[in-house]
Design a protein around this motif. Structure first.
Motif, PDB file in Angstrom:
ATOM      1  N   LYS A   1       0.820  -1.216   0.000  1.00 60.16           N
ATOM      2  CA  LYS A   1       0.000   0.000   0.000  1.00 60.16           C
ATOM      3  C   LYS A   1       0.855   1.267   0.000  1.00 60.16           C
ATOM      4  CE  LYS A   1      -3.802  -2.245   2.499  1.00 60.16           C
ATOM      5  NZ  LYS A   1      -4.678  -2.195   3.719  1.00 60.16           N
ATOM      6  N   LYS A   2       2.158   1.074  -0.101  1.00 62.73           N
ATOM      7  CA  LYS A   2       3.106   2.187  -0.134  1.00 62.73           C
ATOM      8  C   LYS A   2       3.011   3.073   1.114  1.00 62.73           C
ATOM      9  CE  LYS A   2       3.221   2.274  -5.175  1.00 62.73           C
ATOM     10  NZ  LYS A   2       3.104   3.086  -6.413  1.00 62.73           N
ATOM     11  N   ASP A   3       2.810   2.407   2.240  1.00 64.15           N
ATOM     12  CA  ASP A   3       2.658   3.146   3.494  1.00 64.15           C
ATOM     13  C   ASP A   3       3.632   2.687   4.573  1.00 64.15           C
ATOM     14  OD1 ASP A   3       1.610   0.630   3.876  1.00 64.15           O
ATOM     15  OD2 ASP A   3      -0.252   1.304   4.817  1.00 64.15           O
ATOM     16  N   ARG A   4       4.661   1.936   4.165  1.00 63.58           N
ATOM     17  CA  ARG A   4       5.630   1.424   5.137  1.00 63.58           C
ATOM     18  C   ARG A   4       6.959   2.175   5.007  1.00 63.58           C
ATOM     19  NH1 ARG A   4       4.187  -3.871   6.438  1.00 63.58           N
ATOM     20  NH2 ARG A   4       5.707  -3.658   8.145  1.00 63.58           N
ATOM     21  N   PRO A   5       7.792   2.148   6.028  1.00 62.54           N
ATOM     22  CA  PRO A   5       9.110   2.775   5.925  1.00 62.54           C
ATOM     23  C   PRO A   5       9.901   2.190   4.766  1.00 62.54           C
ATOM     24  CG  PRO A   5       8.607   2.202   8.194  1.00 62.54           C
ATOM     25  CD  PRO A   5       7.539   1.574   7.368  1.00 62.54           C
ATOM     26  N   ASP A   6      10.581   3.025   4.023  1.00 68.14           N
ATOM     27  CA  ASP A   6      11.306   2.609   2.834  1.00 68.14           C
ATOM     28  C   ASP A   6      12.401   1.594   3.193  1.00 68.14           C
ATOM     29  OD1 ASP A   6      13.068   2.473   0.577  1.00 68.14           O
ATOM     30  OD2 ASP A   6      12.236   4.363  -0.138  1.00 68.14           O
ATOM     31  N   ALA A   7      12.350   0.440   2.566  1.00 63.05           N
ATOM     32  CA  ALA A   7      13.314  -0.631   2.859  1.00 63.05           C
ATOM     33  C   ALA A   7      14.740  -0.210   2.531  1.00 63.05           C
ATOM     34  CB  ALA A   7      12.941  -1.890   2.085  1.00 63.05           C
ATOM     35  N   LEU A   8      14.914   0.623   1.536  1.00 68.12           N
ATOM     36  CA  LEU A   8      16.264   1.078   1.186  1.00 68.12           C
ATOM     37  C   LEU A   8      16.793   2.069   2.210  1.00 68.12           C
ATOM     38  CD1 LEU A   8      15.959   1.410  -2.690  1.00 68.12           C
ATOM     39  CD2 LEU A   8      17.152  -0.377  -1.396  1.00 68.12           C
ATOM     40  N   GLU A   9      15.898   2.887   2.773  1.00 70.54           N
ATOM     41  CA  GLU A   9      16.328   3.798   3.839  1.00 70.54           C
ATOM     42  C   GLU A   9      16.706   3.004   5.089  1.00 70.54           C
ATOM     43  OE1 GLU A   9      16.902   7.057   3.706  1.00 70.54           O
ATOM     44  OE2 GLU A   9      16.489   6.860   1.555  1.00 70.54           O
ATOM     45  N   ILE A  10      15.947   1.946   5.350  1.00 69.16           N
ATOM     46  CA  ILE A  10      16.271   1.077   6.486  1.00 69.16           C
ATOM     47  C   ILE A  10      17.631   0.428   6.265  1.00 69.16           C
ATOM     48  CG2 ILE A  10      15.614  -1.060   7.674  1.00 69.16           C
ATOM     49  CD1 ILE A  10      12.683  -0.260   7.184  1.00 69.16           C
ATOM     50  N   ALA A  11      17.896   0.033   5.024  1.00 71.01           N
ATOM     51  CA  ALA A  11      19.195  -0.567   4.702  1.00 71.01           C
ATOM     52  C   ALA A  11      20.328   0.419   4.966  1.00 71.01           C
ATOM     53  CB  ALA A  11      19.210  -1.016   3.245  1.00 71.01           C
ATOM     54  N   LYS A  12      20.108   1.672   4.627  1.00 75.20           N
ATOM     55  CA  LYS A  12      21.127   2.694   4.895  1.00 75.20           C
ATOM     56  C   LYS A  12      21.386   2.816   6.386  1.00 75.20           C
ATOM     57  CE  LYS A  12      19.985   5.522   0.831  1.00 75.20           C
ATOM     58  NZ  LYS A  12      19.434   6.828   0.373  1.00 75.20           N
ATOM     59  N   GLN A  13      20.319   2.778   7.176  1.00 78.44           N
ATOM     60  CA  GLN A  13      20.456   2.862   8.625  1.00 78.44           C
ATOM     61  C   GLN A  13      21.249   1.682   9.191  1.00 78.44           C
ATOM     62  OE1 GLN A  13      16.449   3.214  10.134  1.00 78.44           O
ATOM     63  NE2 GLN A  13      16.009   5.017   8.865  1.00 78.44           N
ATOM     64  N   LYS A  14      21.202   0.552   8.459  1.00 79.24           N
ATOM     65  CA  LYS A  14      21.919  -0.642   8.908  1.00 79.24           C
ATOM     66  C   LYS A  14      23.312  -0.752   8.292  1.00 79.24           C
ATOM     67  CE  LYS A  14      17.781  -3.284  10.038  1.00 79.24           C
ATOM     68  NZ  LYS A  14      17.004  -4.537   9.842  1.00 79.24           N
ATOM     69  N   GLY A  15      23.769   0.339   7.699  1.00 82.11           N
ATOM     70  CA  GLY A  15      25.147   0.378   7.255  1.00 82.11           C
ATOM     71  C   GLY A  15      25.380   0.132   5.779  1.00 82.11           C
ATOM     72  N   TYR A  16      24.334   0.051   4.998  1.00 82.32           N
ATOM     73  CA  TYR A  16      24.501  -0.181   3.562  1.00 82.32           C
ATOM     74  C   TYR A  16      24.646   1.137   2.804  1.00 82.32           C
ATOM     75  CZ  TYR A  16      23.463  -5.166   3.757  1.00 82.32           C
ATOM     76  OH  TYR A  16      23.518  -6.518   4.005  1.00 82.32           O
ATOM     77  N   LYS A  17      25.513   1.126   1.818  1.00 84.37           N
ATOM     78  CA  LYS A  17      25.588   2.229   0.872  1.00 84.37           C
ATOM     79  C   LYS A  17      24.711   1.860  -0.314  1.00 84.37           C
ATOM     80  CE  LYS A  17      28.681   5.238  -1.726  1.00 84.37           C
ATOM     81  NZ  LYS A  17      30.079   5.684  -1.933  1.00 84.37           N
ATOM     82  N   VAL A  18      23.682   2.646  -0.574  1.00 83.80           N
ATOM     83  CA  VAL A  18      22.748   2.367  -1.663  1.00 83.80           C
ATOM     84  C   VAL A  18      23.060   3.309  -2.820  1.00 83.80           C
ATOM     85  CG1 VAL A  18      20.330   2.281  -2.364  1.00 83.80           C
ATOM     86  CG2 VAL A  18      20.978   1.631  -0.028  1.00 83.80           C
ATOM     87  N   VAL A  19      23.387   2.748  -3.973  1.00 84.92           N
ATOM     88  CA  VAL A  19      23.743   3.566  -5.133  1.00 84.92           C
ATOM     89  C   VAL A  19      22.934   3.127  -6.342  1.00 84.92           C
ATOM     90  CG1 VAL A  19      26.078   4.149  -4.383  1.00 84.92           C
ATOM     91  CG2 VAL A  19      25.699   2.031  -5.615  1.00 84.92           C
ATOM     92  N   ASN A  20      22.493   4.097  -7.138  1.00 83.23           N
ATOM     93  CA  ASN A  20      21.814   3.774  -8.398  1.00 83.23           C
ATOM     94  C   ASN A  20      22.236   4.734  -9.502  1.00 83.23           C
ATOM     95  OD1 ASN A  20      20.512   6.068  -7.556  1.00 83.23           O
ATOM     96  ND2 ASN A  20      18.446   5.324  -7.974  1.00 83.23           N
ATOM     97  N   ASN A  21      23.468   5.190  -9.409  1.00 82.35           N
ATOM     98  CA  ASN A  21      24.092   6.019 -10.424  1.00 82.35           C
ATOM     99  C   ASN A  21      25.237   5.231 -11.043  1.00 82.35           C
ATOM    100  OD1 ASN A  21      26.543   7.922 -11.035  1.00 82.35           O
ATOM    101  ND2 ASN A  21      24.721   9.208 -11.293  1.00 82.35           N
ATOM    102  N   GLN A  22      25.289   5.192 -12.367  1.00 79.58           N
ATOM    103  CA  GLN A  22      26.254   4.322 -13.034  1.00 79.58           C
ATOM    104  C   GLN A  22      27.701   4.662 -12.662  1.00 79.58           C
ATOM    105  OE1 GLN A  22      25.183   3.026 -16.914  1.00 79.58           O
ATOM    106  NE2 GLN A  22      27.270   3.055 -17.686  1.00 79.58           N
TER     107      GLN A  22
END
Length: 493
Positions: free
Chosen positions: A200-221
């Motif tokens: 329903k697009k109403d939950r905390p963003d999983a990618l933002e949660i990943a960042k909080q857990k130490g992940y670097k999230v990149v989607n730029n070539q």
């Protein structure tokens, strides 16, 4: 004791000693999937590559070799081997799930990742959702190895997900996405996420949660290509994704990163003194087969092979410490090298004239429908496109009738289209005109299809490197996981 009896006694003793010595020195082949070491007593693999061509079996592999042969030789009987079909160790695996002889990717992936059977649609747990099955990737991480998961489809899709998630349904995409960062794996790359904020697009963003857990999230070539080991744990998503958060079909790819690029970067980031495990999925082979699009299928098998070539470059530097296993989870489409209309002949050079996937053709059809409406379509408008982008210049009256009928269906809103058995057999729920174009082209090339779903045929397995000899023979898909665990030095659970 007589001399004769003494001789028999001595022979019996010697025979028993020989049997005992052989039994001690040579493991029983049937113990290959039993016991703590699963039958493997050699040196453990420090670097493990697991390549899974989703939907890929011998028809897809053989077709790709035939097609590559047409590109590199004028000899009509020449086939060009793929990098993995020359591996020294080859076997076959059965793929059935606990609920069907025809598996889906969740059940097959669970078997390939954990060594346990489960039911279709179930991901990393038993059919009753009571027991979580630990995957070899999770075991590798516990052992201290780095772990990477790469896929050309979304990272929360069934095959990548079985290595880090445990869900009663493969469609629990948000929960699966959360499991990514919970896994602590070091490298996720390729596609995106189908429901990063829930259904329903109403939950905390999983990618933002990943960042909080130490992940670097990149989607730029550029950022992806400049990643280094100093960046720590990474989620690298292909920019400009295609449908369903997946990478582009290889036939449509232009400047975007390839599956081989993500594999090469993964090797660079994961290489360390404790070793690594990396699973790479060619997921869009399956999608192209579902749509019965041979040219698109073959191009994606070639892209998958290019990724394996990157692993082989690494293997050349570490031949005594590396294992590479290549297989599929099931066959899709019932693809065949042969069609009744061409009898004993094939003409694979014909599909080289196809320049776009069925998905790209779908976009053109949608745009055309918006211009002409439900009743304004004319097949003559399409003949130049079919000639230029599919090489269809010699259409029989029967071909043209099929195309005209399909075009008329494609002009209707999906809710208004015929939904009987005949329509499904012709189009499989896909865009009618696109399906008819690729079916006609495939048939002229001598390629047949039997289904828009999966089939239950056995799947080949190819292995090279440390412990590769374990993969010869004919066995179940669960055995592949058990063999790999043994070679990695982790215990099947």
């Amino acid at each position: 004791m007589s001399k004769k009896k003494s001789w028999y006694f001595l022979a019996a003793v010697v025979g028993a000693l020989v049997v005992a010595m052989v039994s001690f020195a040579v493991p029983n082949p049937t113990s290959a999937v039993a016991g703590e070491e699963n039958g493997y007593y050699g040196k453990k693999a420090k670097y493990v590559f697991y390549f899974i061509g989703d939907g890929m079996a011998m028809p897809q592999i053989n077709s790709t070799e035939i097609f590559k042969g047409t590109l590199s030789s004028s000899d009509p009987m020449y086939k060009e081997k793929l990098s993995f079909t020359v591996f020294p160790h080859q076997g076959m695996q059965t793929t059935h799930s606990t609920s069907s002889f025809i598996t889906d990717s969740a059940a097959a992936g669970t078997a390939l990742a954990s060594g346990h059977k489960t039911a279709n649609d179930v991901l990393g747990v038993d059919p009753a959702n009571k027991i979580k099955y630990k995957s070899m990737a999770e075991m590798a991480k516990e052992k201290g190895m780095k772990v990477g998961i790469v896929s050309s489809v979304s990272l929360d899709h069934a095959t990548p997900a079985v290595f880090y998630a445990h869900e009663a349904s493969r469609n629990n995409f948000y929960e699966i996405a959360l499991s990514m960062s919970d896994s602590g794996f070091d490298y996720f790359a390729g596609g995106g996420l189908l429901a990063p904020t829930g259904k329903k697009k109403d939950r905390p963003d999983a990618l933002e949660i990943a960042k909080q857990k130490g992940y670097k999230v990149v989607n730029n070539q550029n950022e992806i290509m400049n990643l280094s080991r100093n960046d720590g744990k990474v989620i690298a998503i292909q920019p400009g994704l295609a449908n369903e958060e997946a990478m582009q079909y290889e036939i449509d790819r232009t400047h975007q990163l390839s599956l081989a690029d993500f594999t090469k970067k993964g090797i660079e980031l994961l290489d360390n003194p404790n070793g690594f495990f990396m699973m790479v999925e060619g997921g869009k082979v399956d999608w192209a087969c579902h749509a019965n699009d041979a040219a698109t299928t073959i191009r994606d098998v070639m892209a998958f092979d290019n990724a394996i070539a990157e692993a082989l470059k690494f293997y050349a530097k570490h031949p005594n410490e590396t294992l590479i296993v290549v297989t599929g989870d099931h066959e899709t489409g019932g693809m065949s090298v042969g069609f009744s209309g061409t009898k004993y002949e094939t003409f694979y050079n014909k599909i080289n004239k196809q320049t776009m996937s069925f998905e790209e053709l779908d976009k053109k059809i949608k745009a055309y429908r918006g211009i002409v409406g439900e009743n304004g379509a004319n097949l003559q408008d399409w003949l130049p496109i079919l000639a230029k982008d599919f090489g269809l210049t010699e259409l029989t009256a029967y071909d043209q009738q099929r195309l005209a009928d399909a075009l008329a269906q494609s002009m209707l809103d999906a809710k208004k289209r015929t939904k009987d058995e005949k329509s499904y057999l012709l189009y499989g729920g896909y865009e009618p005109f696109s399906m008819t174009v690729t079916h006609i082209l495939n048939q002229k090339a001598g390629i047949g299809w039997t289904t828009y779903a999966h089939t239950g045929v056995a799947i080949p397995v190819f292995a090279q490197g440390t412990g590769g000899e374990m993969f010869q023979g004919y066995y179940d898909n669960t055995d592949i996981a058990k063999k790999m665990m043994s070679i990695m030095g982790v215990k099947f659970q």
